[in-house]
Design a protein around this motif. Structure first.
Motif, PDB file in Angstrom:
ATOM      1  N   ASN A 139      11.549   6.072   3.881  1.00  0.00           N
ATOM      2  CA  ASN A 139      11.680   5.570   2.473  1.00  0.00           C
ATOM      3  C   ASN A 139      12.506   4.348   2.386  1.00  0.00           C
ATOM      4  O   ASN A 139      13.716   4.336   2.949  1.00  0.00           O
ATOM      5  N   ASP A 140      11.973   3.418   1.590  1.00  0.00           N
ATOM      6  CA  ASP A 140      12.922   2.222   1.243  1.00  0.00           C
ATOM      7  C   ASP A 140      13.614   2.306  -0.145  1.00  0.00           C
ATOM      8  O   ASP A 140      12.648   2.193  -1.028  1.00  0.00           O
ATOM      9  N   ASP A 141      14.681   2.557  -0.165  1.00  0.00           N
ATOM     10  CA  ASP A 141      15.205   2.970  -1.434  1.00  0.00           C
ATOM     11  C   ASP A 141      16.453   1.689  -2.061  1.00  0.00           C
ATOM     12  O   ASP A 141      16.898   1.381  -1.209  1.00  0.00           O
ATOM     13  N   TRP A 142      16.437   1.615  -3.380  1.00  0.00           N
ATOM     14  CA  TRP A 142      17.005   0.706  -3.984  1.00  0.00           C
ATOM     15  C   TRP A 142      17.900   1.668  -5.094  1.00  0.00           C
ATOM     16  O   TRP A 142      17.323   2.245  -5.755  1.00  0.00           O
TER      17      TRP A 142
ATOM     18  N   GLU B  74       0.793  -1.045  -0.091  1.00  0.00           N
ATOM     19  CA  GLU B  74       0.220   0.060   0.050  1.00  0.00           C
ATOM     20  C   GLU B  74       1.020   1.189   0.006  1.00  0.00           C
ATOM     21  O   GLU B  74       0.362   2.425  -0.186  1.00  0.00           O
ATOM     22  N   ARG B  75       2.147   1.175   0.213  1.00  0.00           N
ATOM     23  CA  ARG B  75       2.759   2.373   0.261  1.00  0.00           C
ATOM     24  C   ARG B  75       3.091   2.994  -1.113  1.00  0.00           C
ATOM     25  O   ARG B  75       2.909   2.618  -2.249  1.00  0.00           O
ATOM     26  N   GLY B  76       3.397   4.493  -0.959  1.00  0.00           N
ATOM     27  CA  GLY B  76       3.532   4.975  -2.510  1.00  0.00           C
ATOM     28  C   GLY B  76       4.917   4.399  -3.063  1.00  0.00           C
ATOM     29  O   GLY B  76       5.932   3.876  -2.334  1.00  0.00           O
ATOM     30  N   LYS B  77       4.846   4.780  -4.458  1.00  0.00           N
ATOM     31  CA  LYS B  77       5.891   4.135  -5.357  1.00  0.00           C
ATOM     32  C   LYS B  77       6.636   5.094  -5.969  1.00  0.00           C
ATOM     33  O   LYS B  77       5.851   6.158  -6.507  1.00  0.00           O
TER      34      LYS B  77
ATOM     35  N   HIS C 261       7.516   4.408  -0.127  1.00  0.00           N
ATOM     36  CA  HIS C 261       7.211   5.273   0.682  1.00  0.00           C
ATOM     37  C   HIS C 261       5.936   4.982   1.695  1.00  0.00           C
ATOM     38  O   HIS C 261       4.877   5.045   1.142  1.00  0.00           O
ATOM     39  N   SER C 262       6.625   5.012   3.047  1.00  0.00           N
ATOM     40  CA  SER C 262       5.311   4.904   3.967  1.00  0.00           C
ATOM     41  C   SER C 262       4.533   5.965   4.097  1.00  0.00           C
ATOM     42  O   SER C 262       3.467   5.872   4.869  1.00  0.00           O
ATOM     43  N   PHE C 263       5.098   7.158   4.114  1.00  0.00           N
ATOM     44  CA  PHE C 263       4.290   8.499   4.242  1.00  0.00           C
ATOM     45  C   PHE C 263       4.642   9.209   2.758  1.00  0.00           C
ATOM     46  O   PHE C 263       5.345   9.129   1.941  1.00  0.00           O
TER      47      PHE C 263
END
Length: 229
Positions: free
Chosen positions: A44-47, A9-12, A22-24
């Protein structure tokens, strides 16, 4: 009250060299229902592709925490810090009255993955600050950041605490909430938290609870934020 937000459901954001979740609300992703939680503003979970990264850009009045999960970051900032941040180390940059920095994948062949976390400070201005530390991998909870730097933690300009949670399969932990807001972000593994099943990338928002009951159903690592109401 406990609210589970699933990873999907997080933003992409997809830019070729960068894949981010993106959690927020962040950048081009806007969701008025997910603007942050208490003082927590960004996860933010970034690759990042080999050799790529974020060009010099500015921040102010924000506590920015980075945890590298895979690879290493080359960090440079306008306060004169030039650092390598390897996997497993935590970095806390206090933007204060203003700082410019860049972040690049240190490898030309391997992907970089990291979490970037923003926490709003409880006071504005002041000189920018930089902290970086490796914390030994311990079972249970390890204090990573706190307002007073106790137990060797990073010093955070907010009445909040960041803890790393590490549980082996079938281990349990009871965490007292003491009327505070809690946010849990699962990095790896699988947890059951008060009858909610939490998978990697999921976020758990907690308020009005006296305690949180955590059970690992697989070897698990998470970040737990203890936040003001």
């Amino acid at each position: 009250m406990i609210t589970l937000r699933k990873a999907e459901e997080r933003g992409k954001a997809e830019f070729g060299w960068l894949k981010s979740r993106h959690s927020f609300s962040f950048g081009s992703y806007y969701d008025p229902a997910h603007m942050g939680f208490s003082a927590l503003r960004v996860i933010n979970d970034d690759w990042v592709a080999p050799g790529a990264g974020f060009d010099t850009h500015g921040h102010r009045d924000m506590e920015i925490i980075t945890l590298v999960l895979q690879g290493a970051i080359v960090h440079k900032d306008s306060a004169g810090n030039e650092k390598i941040l390897p996997a497993g180390e935590f970095q806390l940059m206090s933007a204060g009255s203003g700082v410019y920095h860049s972040e690049y994948n240190a490898s030309q062949t391997e992907d970089l993955r990291f979490l970037q976390i923003w926490i709003m400070p409880d006071r504005q201005g002041g000189a920018p600050g930089y902290q970086q530390k490796h914390f030994a991998s311990e079972p249970g909870l390890t204090l990573i950041a706190s307002p007073d730097g106790r137990e060797g933690s990073l010093v955070l300009k907010q009445q909040a605490h960041l803890l790393r949670l590490s549980l082996s399969a079938d281990e349990q932990l009871n965490y007292p909430a003491a009327g505070r807001k809690l946010y849990l972000h699962l990095i790896s593994g699988k947890l059951t938290v008060d009858n909610y099943t939490v998978n990697p990338g999921d976020g758990l928002m907690v308020s009005g609870q006296s305690a949180l009951q955590l059970l690992a159903t697989a070897d698990s690592e998470a970040l737990l934020f203890n936040l003001p109401i």
